[in-house]
Scaffold this active site. Structure first.
Site, PDB file in Angstrom:
ATOM      1  CB  CYS A  90      -0.909  -0.042   1.263  1.00 46.92           C
ATOM      2  SG  CYS A  90      -1.955   1.255   1.457  1.00 46.92           S
ATOM      3  CG  LEU A  91       4.450   3.536  -2.068  1.00 47.50           C
ATOM      4  CD1 LEU A  91       4.704   4.305  -0.491  1.00 47.50           C
ATOM      5  CD2 LEU A  91       5.759   2.898  -2.305  1.00 47.50           C
TER       6      LEU A  91
END
Length: 157
Positions: A90-91
């Protein structure tokens, strides 16, 4: 698709030319498919990931660089922004904050920065995120160090 191939070949040449420029990242293109890459990244110093070497898998879309690559950890890692089973990351730059200015090398650099500065408020690994959100930094670091030793460090002997 031609534009994405040209861009990836350019990045490939840059990676070959600058291999020693960034000792924390080793990017390797699949011999038979320019859209598949692997990377080895070193865990950032002064983190529970220090001395670990983590493998990433890149799946680059044909619309690259207009669309981001899909990147996931192949090495198990205990981190709030990485799904423990799938390795999904999750970026923001891999989702809604992507820009064609990013390269595969700079994505690796951003992942290393995320390792050093987790975002517990948007966890993919809730156990990890909950430890940090509740203020149990020691518990988080202990678990992260344990998984780094088990999964990301070369076996001795």
């Amino acid at each position: 698709m031609q534009a994405s191939r040209a861009r990836l070949f350019k990045e490939y040449k840059e990676v070959q030319r600058e291999k020693s420029a960034d000792p924390d990242i080793t990017l390797v293109c699949d011999d038979s498919n320019i859209f598949k890459w692997n990377a080895l990244i070193k865990g950032p110093s002064e983190t529970p990931y220090e001395e670990g070497v983590f493998q990433l898998a890149f799946s680059v879309p044909e619309q690259y660089p207009l669309q981001p690559p899909q990147v996931r950890f192949l090495t198990k890692i205990f981190h709030p922004n990485v799904h423990f089973k799938t390795g999904e990351i999750c970026l923001d730059i891999l989702k809604n904050a992507w820009s064609p200015a990013w390269t595969l090398q700079s994505v690796c650099r951003a992942i290393i920065a995320l390792m050093a500065h987790p975002e517990p408020d948007s966890p993919l690994n809730c156990d990890s995120g909950n430890l940090l959100r509740s203020g149990d930094v020691r518990g988080f670091q202990s678990m992260a160090r344990m998984y780094t030793r088990l999964a990301a460090m070369p076996k001795k002997g």
